[in-house]
Design an enzyme around this catalytic site. Structure first.
Site, PDB file in Angstrom:
ATOM      1  N   HIS A  18     -22.510 -11.147 -12.334  1.00  0.00           N
ATOM      2  CA  HIS A  18     -23.883 -10.716 -12.021  1.00  0.00           C
ATOM      3  C   HIS A  18     -24.903 -11.594 -12.758  1.00  0.00           C
ATOM      4  CE1 HIS A  18     -21.866  -6.561 -11.479  1.00  0.00           C
ATOM      5  NE2 HIS A  18     -22.307  -6.874 -10.282  1.00  0.00           N
ATOM      6  N   LYS A  42     -21.148   9.077  -5.417  1.00  0.00           N
ATOM      7  CA  LYS A  42     -20.239   8.096  -5.995  1.00  0.00           C
ATOM      8  C   LYS A  42     -19.894   8.451  -7.443  1.00  0.00           C
ATOM      9  CE  LYS A  42     -20.130   3.036  -5.792  1.00  0.00           C
ATOM     10  NZ  LYS A  42     -20.844   1.831  -5.397  1.00  0.00           N
ATOM     11  N   ARG A  91     -18.874 -13.409  -2.706  1.00  0.00           N
ATOM     12  CA  ARG A  91     -17.701 -13.967  -3.385  1.00  0.00           C
ATOM     13  C   ARG A  91     -16.642 -14.418  -2.400  1.00  0.00           C
ATOM     14  NH1 ARG A  91     -17.529  -8.741  -7.037  1.00  0.00           N
ATOM     15  NH2 ARG A  91     -18.320  -8.065  -5.025  1.00  0.00           N
ATOM     16  N   SER A 129     -16.855  -5.799 -10.888  1.00  0.00           N
ATOM     17  CA  SER A 129     -16.892  -4.608 -11.752  1.00  0.00           C
ATOM     18  C   SER A 129     -15.613  -3.794 -11.561  1.00  0.00           C
ATOM     19  CB  SER A 129     -18.109  -3.745 -11.411  1.00  0.00           C
ATOM     20  OG  SER A 129     -19.300  -4.447 -11.654  1.00  0.00           O
TER      21      SER A 129
HETATM   22  P1  ADP Z   1     -22.393  -2.681  -5.276  1.00  0.00           P
HETATM   23  O1  ADP Z   1     -21.887  -1.366  -5.780  1.00  0.00           O
HETATM   24  O2  ADP Z   1     -23.684  -2.587  -4.521  1.00  0.00           O
HETATM   25  O3  ADP Z   1     -21.372  -3.573  -4.612  1.00  0.00           O
HETATM   26  P2  ADP Z   1     -22.112  -4.335  -7.617  1.00  0.00           P
HETATM   27  O4  ADP Z   1     -22.725  -3.971  -8.924  1.00  0.00           O
HETATM   28  O5  ADP Z   1     -20.629  -4.283  -7.534  1.00  0.00           O
HETATM   29  O6  ADP Z   1     -22.836  -3.405  -6.596  1.00  0.00           O
HETATM   30  O7  ADP Z   1     -22.583  -5.786  -7.168  1.00  0.00           O
HETATM   31  C1  ADP Z   1     -23.937  -6.091  -6.991  1.00  0.00           C
HETATM   32  C2  ADP Z   1     -24.068  -7.458  -6.344  1.00  0.00           C
HETATM   33  O8  ADP Z   1     -23.557  -8.443  -7.214  1.00  0.00           O
HETATM   34  C3  ADP Z   1     -23.325  -7.627  -5.023  1.00  0.00           C
HETATM   35  O9  ADP Z   1     -24.123  -8.403  -4.165  1.00  0.00           O
HETATM   36  C4  ADP Z   1     -22.115  -8.427  -5.405  1.00  0.00           C
HETATM   37  O10 ADP Z   1     -21.664  -9.223  -4.325  1.00  0.00           O
HETATM   38  C5  ADP Z   1     -22.685  -9.298  -6.514  1.00  0.00           C
HETATM   39  N1  ADP Z   1     -21.630  -9.756  -7.404  1.00  0.00           N
HETATM   40  C6  ADP Z   1     -20.795  -9.004  -8.126  1.00  0.00           C
HETATM   41  N2  ADP Z   1     -19.923  -9.770  -8.808  1.00  0.00           N
HETATM   42  C7  ADP Z   1     -20.247 -11.055  -8.515  1.00  0.00           C
HETATM   43  C8  ADP Z   1     -19.702 -12.338  -8.873  1.00  0.00           C
HETATM   44  N3  ADP Z   1     -18.650 -12.431  -9.664  1.00  0.00           N
HETATM   45  N4  ADP Z   1     -20.284 -13.451  -8.371  1.00  0.00           N
HETATM   46  C9  ADP Z   1     -21.347 -13.345  -7.519  1.00  0.00           C
HETATM   47  N5  ADP Z   1     -21.883 -12.167  -7.133  1.00  0.00           N
HETATM   48  C10 ADP Z   1     -21.349 -11.046  -7.607  1.00  0.00           C
END
Ligand code: ADP
Length: 155
Positions: A18, A42, A91, A129
């Protein structure tokens, strides 16, 4: 008119993936609001307060980044705070499939809100995550995937 982007997510917890995405997006916007979307259906591993606290810590030295939270539709939140853009990361192909529809809907529901996608760097594309939560639950060391502010995190 300032170019404001919302970077919405669960950030359960925030990872180096992130952070890398926000850093790469900073030159594109005047302000990025990293916002936790609260979905009452959730189950999260970390509380909203913990997740907000970590976001604030991680971005405390970055004046263009603000931390927010919202309930309801991301696009409506963007409208409310005057953000014309959403920022999301891609990703892999499953991220793309999922994000494509949401982005198309958000443009309509959000009255023209555009989603800007950044493709993750190869060295970050395996980080999520979900994986971090699994490592923590299994008693492993997730610190290689976490920003420094979270290195103490244990269950
Ligand atoms: P959600 O629950 O909405 O998927 P996340 O917190 O998991 O939220 O992710 C938020 C955003 O960050 C999403 O667009 C996800 O694709 C992006 N993201 C998460 N991990 C990475 C990463 N390793 N590289 C690039 N983008 C990422």
């Amino acid at each position: 008119m300032a170019n404001i982007a919302v970077f919405p997510g669960s950030f359960d917890p925030i990872t180096v993936g992130h952070v890398e995405l926000v850093q790469r997006a900073l030159p594109l916007f005047d302000r990025i609001v990293v916002a936790i979307g609260i979905n009452s259906q959730k189950k999260y591993l970390f509380s909203l307060d913990e997740r907000l606290h970590w976001l604030r810590e991680v971005f405390k030295d970055e004046p263009k980044v603000e931390v927010g939270q919202f309930e309801g539709l991301t696009a409506h939140y963007a409208n409310q705070i005057g953000a014309r853009y959403l920022l999301r990361g891609l990703r892999n192909a499953s991220d793309f499939d999922y994000e494509k529809t949401i982005s198309q809907l958000n443009t309509i529901v959000g009255d023209g809100v555009e989603t800007i996608f950044l493709i993750s760097q190869p060295s970050y594309s395996h980080i999520s995550s979900t994986i971090v939560r699994e490592i923590i639950k299994g008693g492993g060391d997730a610190s290689p995937f976490l920003p420094e502010a979270l290195h103490e995190v244990k269950l």
